[in-house]
Write an enzyme that holds these catalytic residues in place. Structure first.
Site, PDB file in Angstrom:
ATOM      1  N   ILE A 129      -1.243  -2.372   4.180  1.00 42.23           N
ATOM      2  CA  ILE A 129      -1.689  -1.110   4.771  1.00 42.23           C
ATOM      3  C   ILE A 129      -1.076  -0.979   6.155  1.00 42.23           C
ATOM      4  O   ILE A 129      -1.289  -1.826   7.025  1.00 42.23           O
ATOM      5  CB  ILE A 129      -3.232  -1.063   4.887  1.00 42.23           C
ATOM      6  CG1 ILE A 129      -3.896  -1.213   3.516  1.00 42.23           C
ATOM      7  CG2 ILE A 129      -3.673   0.237   5.555  1.00 42.23           C
ATOM      8  CD1 ILE A 129      -5.421  -1.245   3.588  1.00 42.23           C
ATOM      9  N   ASP A 130      -0.294   0.080   6.359  1.00 45.32           N
ATOM     10  CA  ASP A 130       0.312   0.365   7.667  1.00 45.32           C
ATOM     11  C   ASP A 130      -0.435   1.526   8.315  1.00 45.32           C
ATOM     12  O   ASP A 130      -0.626   2.571   7.690  1.00 45.32           O
ATOM     13  CB  ASP A 130       1.785   0.732   7.504  1.00 45.32           C
ATOM     14  CG  ASP A 130       2.615  -0.413   6.953  1.00 45.32           C
ATOM     15  OD1 ASP A 130       2.197  -1.579   7.130  1.00 45.32           O
ATOM     16  OD2 ASP A 130       3.675  -0.154   6.357  1.00 45.32           O
ATOM     17  N   VAL A 131      -0.822   1.348   9.584  1.00 43.92           N
ATOM     18  CA  VAL A 131      -1.724   2.304  10.234  1.00 43.92           C
ATOM     19  C   VAL A 131      -1.212   2.699  11.616  1.00 43.92           C
ATOM     20  O   VAL A 131      -0.760   1.849  12.391  1.00 43.92           O
ATOM     21  CB  VAL A 131      -3.136   1.688  10.384  1.00 43.92           C
ATOM     22  CG1 VAL A 131      -4.099   2.703  10.984  1.00 43.92           C
ATOM     23  CG2 VAL A 131      -3.648   1.187   9.043  1.00 43.92           C
TER      24      VAL A 131
END
Length: 254
Positions: A129-131
Site C-alpha cells: 500500500i502506497d500512501v
C-alpha cells in the site's frame, strides 16, 4: 516474542539499482548482483526487491535479472513489480523467491491475492500500500509507483486485503520515502491497529531511533530500509551497509 525484522529494500529499474526520494529523483546505486553479494557478507536475514517501473510500463517481471539475483543471494527474498497473474507468481516461486509483493494489480483484480494464497499460502503474499497525505483530504492511496490516485479508503482497503488472504502489508509513506526524516508513525499505527497481520513500515528511515519509533509507537511488525542501507549517510555517497545488529536490537529491546 519474535524480534523485529529489519529488511533491506532495493529498487530495481531495468537491470540496475536506484534510490528515489518521494518516488522521484532516481539516483543510480549500482549493480544488483554486487549489492546482493555485499548483503550476503553482512548476513542480513531477508531482502526485498521492488521493480519501480514494471507496472507503469505494463511490463512483466524481469525474470532474467531476478533469476541471477536468486542464484547469488543466501537470504530469503521477496519481489514486487509487474505481477498481474498467477502464472507469473508461480514462475517467481519456482525461481526461488519466498514471497511476492502485489500493489497496482490489486485495484483492478484484488482476487489475485486469494488465487495465489490458495496455492502457496497467505504467508507468501505481501500486499503493498502506497500512501500520500493530501493537503485537505487526509491519506490517499496511490498505485503504479505513485502516479495513479486510487479511490478506496486506506483502512477499509487494508482490511479488505487481509480478508482476501494477504499475509503481510508493506506500507509505504510516499511523502517520507527517501527523506531520512523518519516514518509517518501515525499512518503506521492506523493500519497496524486495524489489521491482524504484520505491517512492514517503509519510507523515511534515517536512524535506528526512527526504526524503534515505527515499532514502539507505530506498532509495526517489521521495518524496511532503503537509503540507510545504500548510502553512507544523508547527502553522502553510495555505500552498501547495514545497521550494527547489536546496537539495533539493543535499542529495540528497550
Amino acid at each position: 516474542m519474535l524480534r523485529t525484522r529489519i529488511i533491506p529494500c532495493l529498487l530495481l529499474k531495468d537491470d540496475t539499482l536506484v534510490k528515489t526520494v518521494k518516488f522521484k529523483n532516481e539516483q543510480y546505486i549500482g549493480d544488483p548482483l554486487n549489492t546482493c553479494r555485499i548483503f550476503n557478507e553482512l548476513e542480513v536475514d531477508e531482502m526485498m526487491i521492488l521493480d519501480i517501473t514494471a507496472s507503469k510500463r505494463a511490463a512483466e517481471p524481469n525474470f532474467k535479472v531476478l533469476h541471477s539475483l536468486v542464484s547469488e543471494c543466501f537470504m530469503p527474498l521477496s519481489y514486487g513489480g509487474g505481477i498481474t497473474k498467477l502464472s507469473q507468481a508461480e514462475q517467481l516461486f519456482y525461481t526461488g523467491f519466498e514471497k511476492i509483493i502485489l500493489n497496482s494489480i490489486l485495484y483492478s483484480e484484488p482476487q489475485i491475492i486469494n488465487n495465489i494464497a490458495k496455492v502457496y499460502g497467505s504467508q507468501s503474499v505481501i500486499a503493498s500500500i502506497d500512501v500520500r497525505k493530501g493537503m485537505f483530504s487526509g491519506y490517499q492511496l496511490y498505485s503504479h509507483s505513485g502516479s495513479t490516485k486510487q479511490k478506496p479508503r486506506i483502512l477499509e482497503w487494508a482490511k479488505q486485503l487481509e480478508d482476501l488472504g494477504a499475509g503481510e502489508i508493506l506500507l509505504t509513506g510516499i511523502d517520507n520515502e527517501g527523506t531520512w526524516k523518519g516514518f509517518d508513525t501515525n499512518l503506521i499505527k492506523m493500519v497496524s491497529d486495524t489489521v491482524g497481520i504484520p505491517v512492514i513500515a517503509n519510507g523515511g528511515a534515517g536512524s535506528i531511533d526512527h526504526i524503534a519509533d515505527a515499532v514502539r509507537n507505530g506498532h509495526a511488525s517489521a521495518v524496511s530500509l532503503g537509503s540507510m542501507v545504500v548510502f553512507q549517510n544523508k547527502g553522502m555517497g553510495v555505500l552498501v551497509n547495514f545497521p550494527d545488529k547489536r546496537k539495533l536490537y539493543s535499542v529495540l529491546a528497550k
